[in-house]
Motif scaffolding. Structure first.
Motif, PDB file in Angstrom:
ATOM      1  N   ARG A   1       0.839  -1.210   0.000  1.00 12.25           N
ATOM      2  CA  ARG A   1       0.000   0.000   0.000  1.00 12.25           C
ATOM      3  C   ARG A   1       0.872   1.257   0.000  1.00 12.25           C
ATOM      4  N   LEU A   2       1.925   1.231   0.783  1.00 13.08           N
ATOM      5  CA  LEU A   2       2.764   2.430   0.909  1.00 13.08           C
ATOM      6  C   LEU A   2       3.526   2.750  -0.373  1.00 13.08           C
ATOM      7  N   THR A   3       3.772   1.754  -1.226  1.00 13.75           N
ATOM      8  CA  THR A   3       4.442   2.073  -2.492  1.00 13.75           C
ATOM      9  C   THR A   3       3.611   3.044  -3.322  1.00 13.75           C
ATOM     10  N   GLY A   4       2.284   2.979  -3.174  1.00 15.63           N
ATOM     11  CA  GLY A   4       1.421   3.888  -3.913  1.00 15.63           C
ATOM     12  C   GLY A   4       1.123   5.177  -3.183  1.00 15.63           C
ATOM     13  N   GLU A   5       1.534   5.254  -1.925  1.00 12.01           N
ATOM     14  CA  GLU A   5       1.270   6.444  -1.114  1.00 12.01           C
ATOM     15  C   GLU A   5       2.498   7.345  -0.993  1.00 12.01           C
ATOM     16  N   THR A   6       3.641   6.863  -1.463  1.00 14.31           N
ATOM     17  CA  THR A   6       4.888   7.624  -1.363  1.00 14.31           C
ATOM     18  C   THR A   6       5.590   7.594  -2.718  1.00 14.31           C
ATOM     19  N   GLU A   7       6.615   8.442  -2.848  1.00 16.28           N
ATOM     20  CA  GLU A   7       7.322   8.529  -4.129  1.00 16.28           C
ATOM     21  C   GLU A   7       8.833   8.364  -4.010  1.00 16.28           C
ATOM     22  N   ARG A   8       9.422   8.762  -2.878  1.00 18.90           N
ATOM     23  CA  ARG A   8      10.882   8.816  -2.792  1.00 18.90           C
ATOM     24  C   ARG A   8      11.470   8.008  -1.639  1.00 18.90           C
ATOM     25  N   ILE A   9      10.817   8.005  -0.507  1.00 20.68           N
ATOM     26  CA  ILE A   9      11.378   7.379   0.690  1.00 20.68           C
ATOM     27  C   ILE A   9      11.543   5.869   0.471  1.00 20.68           C
ATOM     28  N   ARG A  10      12.622   5.299   1.012  1.00 18.28           N
ATOM     29  CA  ARG A  10      12.808   3.852   0.936  1.00 18.28           C
ATOM     30  C   ARG A  10      11.837   3.182   1.904  1.00 18.28           C
ATOM     31  N   LEU A  11      11.279   2.062   1.474  1.00 16.82           N
ATOM     32  CA  LEU A  11      10.298   1.312   2.252  1.00 16.82           C
ATOM     33  C   LEU A  11      10.843  -0.077   2.527  1.00 16.82           C
ATOM     34  N   GLY A  12      10.591  -0.586   3.728  1.00 20.66           N
ATOM     35  CA  GLY A  12      11.142  -1.900   3.997  1.00 20.66           C
ATOM     36  C   GLY A  12      10.533  -2.588   5.193  1.00 20.66           C
ATOM     37  N   ALA A  13      10.900  -3.847   5.332  1.00 21.20           N
ATOM     38  CA  ALA A  13      10.520  -4.648   6.486  1.00 21.20           C
ATOM     39  C   ALA A  13      11.679  -4.654   7.461  1.00 21.20           C
ATOM     40  N   GLY A  14      11.350  -4.322   8.675  1.00 24.29           N
ATOM     41  CA  GLY A  14      12.379  -4.316   9.719  1.00 24.29           C
ATOM     42  C   GLY A  14      11.946  -5.111  10.929  1.00 24.29           C
ATOM     43  N   GLY A  15      11.696  -6.392  10.769  1.00 26.85           N
ATOM     44  CA  GLY A  15      11.983  -7.101   9.530  1.00 26.85           C
ATOM     45  C   GLY A  15      11.017  -8.232   9.294  1.00 26.85           C
ATOM     46  N   VAL A  16      11.356  -9.011   8.285  1.00 29.31           N
ATOM     47  CA  VAL A  16      10.705 -10.295   8.045  1.00 29.31           C
ATOM     48  C   VAL A  16      11.420 -11.342   8.905  1.00 29.31           C
ATOM     49  N   MET A  17      10.658 -12.076   9.711  1.00 24.37           N
ATOM     50  CA  MET A  17      11.237 -13.124  10.562  1.00 24.37           C
ATOM     51  C   MET A  17      11.330 -14.401   9.721  1.00 24.37           C
ATOM     52  N   LEU A  18      12.468 -14.576   9.077  1.00 28.78           N
ATOM     53  CA  LEU A  18      12.601 -15.548   7.990  1.00 28.78           C
ATOM     54  C   LEU A  18      12.253 -16.984   8.379  1.00 28.78           C
ATOM     55  N   PRO A  19      12.587 -17.473   9.599  1.00 32.20           N
ATOM     56  CA  PRO A  19      12.206 -18.848   9.915  1.00 32.20           C
ATOM     57  C   PRO A  19      10.698 -19.091   9.935  1.00 32.20           C
TER      58      PRO A  19
END
Length: 354
Positions: free
Chosen positions: A72-90
């Motif tokens: 959702r945030l990719t369509g709500e923003t234009e410049r800021i980096r977006l990420g997961a902090g974090g994905v719990m991989l196991p």
């Protein structure tokens, strides 16, 4: 108190981590709306990145899947980096995470971060419901290697997944005869020397979570820098430190909000649901002497005060750790206070207002 840098002279980059805190009296839908507004604010005020975390079965946290909110945030923003902090991989199959973050990268090219952690993000019973085995952490390095292989599509000959491909990704672009896309920037997250060693071995940026207690950040940073091996993705060590913070024009209100977050921690220690209570309920709570001590410790650990107070604490941490970036973990029951925290720190450091 150590002197704080004058406005406009921040010695580090500033970013934001949102745990999707959903306070008592607030719906998840309302919290998501506030998160969107906070991400927009962070972008407008010049913060470098906006991350979200993964938690499960917690009434006080609404992002069981940060990647869904990031979409959702990719369509709500234009410049800021977006990420997961974090994905719990196991908790996940590496291929699925590679596919999901490949989609995010396609939606917001060059703006996606993938922070990888190994904690369950929940209690033991819920971890079992996620089909997470007791030995899940043991395979974390292999899971990370597998995920990186899917992201880059570069498994060596003879690897069992040599002909398994994450799409969107480099393989799909090759088949469709289009330019090879970028890939999400993978980070190693942690709060111990173990994660520092892994990040150094892989040549990846390293994010240390200081919100989890008396973690040995000094040893972790030293190990990461001393053992760092340059990679195609990163030539020199890059470090980030996440710090819980509440800033307010009224330092008393900042402390009240920090204490609401501290109460959520106390509830978790007592094996009660992690819920963020309004400050009034926290103040009325008849704490025992031992509980009062826990509340005091965490209230102080969650950096709080005026913008100058919080900035001074951040700068002491920077002087001690020399990290490249500090990430504000927004805290408290009030979403309005979380937004005010970002505004006040941006004003203090003279960040642009776009």
């Amino acid at each position: 108190m150590a002197p704080t840098s004058p406005a406009g002279t921040a010695p580090f980059a500033l970013s934001v981590l949102d745990n999707a805190h959903t306070g008592v009296g607030q719906t998840a839908a309302e919290a998501f709306g506030e998160i969107i507004a906070l991400a927009r604010l962070a972008e407008r005020r010049g913060y470098r990145r906006f991350w979200m975390s993964e938690h499960h079965a917690m009434p006080g946290a609404s992002t069981s899947s940060p990647q869904l909110m990031l979409a959702r945030l990719t369509g709500e923003t234009e410049r800021i980096r977006l990420g997961a902090g974090g994905v719990m991989l196991p908790n996940h199959a590496p291929l699925v995470i590679a596919e999901q973050f490949g989609m995010l990268e396609a939606l917001a090219p060059g703006r996606i971060d993938l922070g990888l952690g190994r904690a369950p993000g929940t209690d033991p019973a819920t971890a079992a419901a996620l089909r997470r085995g007791a030995d899940a952490n043991d395979g974390f390095p292999d899971q990370v290697d597998e995920l990186l292989g899917f992201l880059s599509d570069d498994f060596p000959e003879g690897h069992p997944y040599r002909h398994v491909h994450a799409a969107p990704g480099p393989w799909q672009a090759e088949q469709n005869r289009v330019a090879r896309p970028g890939i999400p920037q993978a980070w190693v997250l942690g709060s111990s020397p173990y994660s520092a060693q892994l990040a150094a071995h892989l040549g990846r940026p390293y994010a240390f979570a200081l919100q989890f207690g008396d973690a040995d950040v000094d040893t972790a940073m030293r190990i990461y820098r001393e053992r760092f091996r340059p990679s195609e993705q990163l030539q020199e060590p890059y470090t980030l430190l996440s710090v819980p913070a509440v800033a307010h024009d009224d330092p008393g209100e900042a402390r009240r909000q920090a204490r609401s977050a501290a109460m959520a921690m106390l509830r978790m220690f007592k094996r009660e649901p992690y819920a963020v209570l309004p400050p009034e309920e926290v103040e009325a709570y008849p704490a025992t002497a031992q509980e009062e001590q826990v509340l005091d410790v965490y209230t102080e650990r969650f950096t709080n005060g005026t913008a100058a107070d919080v900035a001074a604490a951040l700068e002491r941490l920077h002087d001690r750790t020399q990290v490249d970036e500090l990430m504000l973990v927004v805290m408290g029951h009030s979403r309005r206070t979380q937004a005010r925290t970002l505004e006040l720190l941006a004003d203090h450091y003279g960040l642009p207002d776009a």
